[in-house]
Write a protein that holds these residues in place. Sequence first.
Motif, PDB file in Angstrom:
ATOM      1  N   GLY A 145       0.795  -1.227   0.000  1.00 43.30           N
ATOM      2  CA  GLY A 145       0.000   0.000   0.000  1.00 43.30           C
ATOM      3  C   GLY A 145       0.821   1.266   0.000  1.00 43.30           C
ATOM      4  N   GLU A 171       1.457  -3.687  -4.823  1.00 43.62           N
ATOM      5  CA  GLU A 171       0.217  -3.724  -5.584  1.00 43.62           C
ATOM      6  C   GLU A 171       0.508  -4.133  -7.032  1.00 43.62           C
ATOM      7  OE1 GLU A 171      -1.144   0.212  -4.961  1.00 43.62           O
ATOM      8  OE2 GLU A 171      -3.196  -0.278  -5.518  1.00 43.62           O
ATOM      9  N   PRO A 185      -0.444 -13.767  -2.237  1.00 47.36           N
ATOM     10  CA  PRO A 185       0.085 -12.491  -2.683  1.00 47.36           C
ATOM     11  C   PRO A 185       1.085 -12.673  -3.822  1.00 47.36           C
ATOM     12  CG  PRO A 185       1.100 -13.117  -0.604  1.00 47.36           C
ATOM     13  CD  PRO A 185       0.050 -14.141  -0.907  1.00 47.36           C
ATOM     14  N   GLU A 191       8.339 -13.432  -8.065  1.00 48.80           N
ATOM     15  CA  GLU A 191       9.785 -13.584  -7.861  1.00 48.80           C
ATOM     16  C   GLU A 191      10.243 -14.990  -8.253  1.00 48.80           C
ATOM     17  OE1 GLU A 191      11.308 -12.922  -3.867  1.00 48.80           O
ATOM     18  OE2 GLU A 191      13.341 -12.719  -4.647  1.00 48.80           O
ATOM     19  N   VAL A 282       7.557  -5.904   0.196  1.00 46.05           N
ATOM     20  CA  VAL A 282       8.344  -5.996  -1.044  1.00 46.05           C
ATOM     21  C   VAL A 282       9.846  -6.099  -0.731  1.00 46.05           C
ATOM     22  CG1 VAL A 282       8.793  -4.886  -3.278  1.00 46.05           C
ATOM     23  CG2 VAL A 282       6.525  -4.744  -2.265  1.00 46.05           C
ATOM     24  N   ALA A 284      11.138  -8.137   0.908  1.00 41.46           N
ATOM     25  CA  ALA A 284      11.497  -9.561   0.929  1.00 41.46           C
ATOM     26  C   ALA A 284      12.149  -9.986  -0.385  1.00 41.46           C
ATOM     27  CB  ALA A 284      10.243 -10.402   1.160  1.00 41.46           C
ATOM     28  N   ASP A 311       3.321  -5.938   8.434  1.00 43.76           N
ATOM     29  CA  ASP A 311       2.531  -5.376   9.535  1.00 43.76           C
ATOM     30  C   ASP A 311       2.602  -6.256  10.781  1.00 43.76           C
ATOM     31  OD1 ASP A 311       1.920  -3.284   7.960  1.00 43.76           O
ATOM     32  OD2 ASP A 311      -0.170  -3.830   7.620  1.00 43.76           O
TER      33      ASP A 311
HETATM   34  O1  KG4 Z   1       4.012  -4.942   4.057  1.00 43.79           O
HETATM   35  P1  KG4 Z   1       3.051  -5.976   3.549  1.00 43.79           P
HETATM   36  O2  KG4 Z   1       3.007  -7.321   4.215  1.00 43.79           O
HETATM   37  O3  KG4 Z   1       1.588  -5.502   3.583  1.00 43.79           O
HETATM   38  C1  KG4 Z   1       1.157  -4.257   3.386  1.00 43.79           C
HETATM   39  O4  KG4 Z   1       1.110  -3.842   2.217  1.00 43.79           O
HETATM   40  O5  KG4 Z   1       0.865  -3.645   4.398  1.00 43.79           O
HETATM   41  O6  KG4 Z   1       3.368  -6.145   2.004  1.00 43.79           O
HETATM   42  C2  KG4 Z   1       2.627  -7.029   1.225  1.00 43.79           C
HETATM   43  C3  KG4 Z   1       3.067  -6.852  -0.194  1.00 43.79           C
HETATM   44  C4  KG4 Z   1       2.222  -7.640  -1.163  1.00 43.79           C
HETATM   45  O7  KG4 Z   1       1.816  -6.787  -2.198  1.00 43.79           O
HETATM   46  C5  KG4 Z   1       3.181  -8.722  -1.659  1.00 43.79           C
HETATM   47  O8  KG4 Z   1       2.926  -9.134  -2.979  1.00 43.79           O
HETATM   48  C6  KG4 Z   1       4.524  -8.040  -1.523  1.00 43.79           C
HETATM   49  O9  KG4 Z   1       4.420  -7.292  -0.338  1.00 43.79           O
HETATM   50  N1  KG4 Z   1       5.607  -9.023  -1.451  1.00 43.79           N
HETATM   51  C7  KG4 Z   1       6.609  -9.107  -2.360  1.00 43.79           C
HETATM   52  C8  KG4 Z   1       7.399 -10.226  -1.980  1.00 43.79           C
HETATM   53  N2  KG4 Z   1       6.865 -10.757  -0.845  1.00 43.79           N
HETATM   54  C9  KG4 Z   1       5.770 -10.003  -0.528  1.00 43.79           C
HETATM   55  N3  KG4 Z   1       6.880  -8.365  -3.440  1.00 43.79           N
HETATM   56  C10 KG4 Z   1       7.959  -8.722  -4.173  1.00 43.79           C
HETATM   57  N4  KG4 Z   1       8.751  -9.775  -3.889  1.00 43.79           N
HETATM   58  C11 KG4 Z   1       8.514 -10.549  -2.818  1.00 43.79           C
HETATM   59  N5  KG4 Z   1       9.296 -11.605  -2.543  1.00 43.79           N
END
Ligand code: KG4
Length: 359
Positions: A145, A171, A185, A191, A282, A284, A311
């Motif tokens: 977000g 997103e 997700p 990836e 992200v 990660a 979070d």
């Molecule tokens: O911080 P988060 O857990 O949640 C909030 O947005 O608050 O982030 C989730 C986002 C998701 O859009 C997910 O697709 C992304 O982080 N995400 C990644 C990876 N792991 C999670 N994006 C790219 N590469 C990853 N390995």
Amino acid sequence: MTRSLTVLGIESSCDDTGAALVRYRPGMAAEILSNVVAGQTDLHAAFGGVVPEIAARAHAEKLDLVVEEALARAGLTLRQIDAIAVTAGPGLIGGVLSGVMLAKGLSAATGKPLVGVNHLAGHALTPRLTDGLDFPYLMLLVSGGHCQFLRVDGPEDFARLGGTIDDAPGEAFDKTAKLLGLPQPGGPAVEAEAAQGDPKRFPFPRPLLDRPGCDLSFSGLKTALMRARDALVAENGGLTRQDRADLCAGFQAAVADVLAEKSRRALALCPGISAFAVAGGVAANATLRARLTAIAGATPFLAPPLALCTDNAAMIAWAGIERLRLGHTDDLTLSARPRWPLDSAAAPLIGSGKRGAKA
Ligand code: KG4
Ligand code: ZN
């Protein structure tokens, strides 16, 4: 010197219900005594995004249970804590209200101080919880977000150097996965596919690189990916496995290029910082981490453990501790805020992720 502080943190601003206990002792590393997160992914799966009303109801149902569990895992009672910290925004208002109301009730019942925390400050201060970073440092917050560069000068002192003008990168990863029939997700799925693909086959755009500054844009990239997919489908009647992997690799390379170049510019604006840190889901992404580590050069690069990048309530308890150490608390008039920019001096972002307040 501040005394020791043991703080209960409560988080309910999006789709994770969290409670945690964190202890600060002067001169020592902070200690996470417990960190409980109840996710809601299953509840929202059928809707392709977080449904605010469902989220609010689930928070209201789960909050007292996660608080009880966090206390039990830490082996503490409410009497033994020093304060209650709660996310007071930004976020989906129903969820934020549930958390704030619970925190107010606990504070009124126990007489313990109440501390309202900005959820983004929770993310931005996490490197101090995990690694005791000194101010100032540069933070790139990249989640589903949000996407912004912050120079963190103090517990309540943030300068926003730039941010997305439309979608957040998480997103865009999720949308890419959806367009290619990969699971949510999307980040981890994209990836994994990208690892098998050729990042050069599809030359996707690098939005806003031609403009000065640290603002970012990801919506055009998403559209380019959709066009490339549609062209392949029109030509061949569908996508091969290799097509899918190449599309993912091209998309990921474009995101990494953009974030790396904007990080380079943000770093140039922050002489004398102690480190360059990332937070958000992200972060990660291994390709992205490698690029950012290289860009940081001599500046130490720091990515907290993933459970503390996404979070959670430990970061809220910690941000509460930081405010308490400044002598700042709130009273029962604390309000829940759907929007709450960290840097009130910076111009409002045109877009901060279409999921709205999700951080
Ligand atoms: O911080 P988060 O857990 O949640 C909030 O947005 O608050 O982030 C989730 C986002 C998701 O859009 C997910 O697709 C992304 O982080 N995400 C990644 C990876 N792991 C999670 N994006 C790219 N590469 C990853 N390995
Ligand atoms: Zn967040």
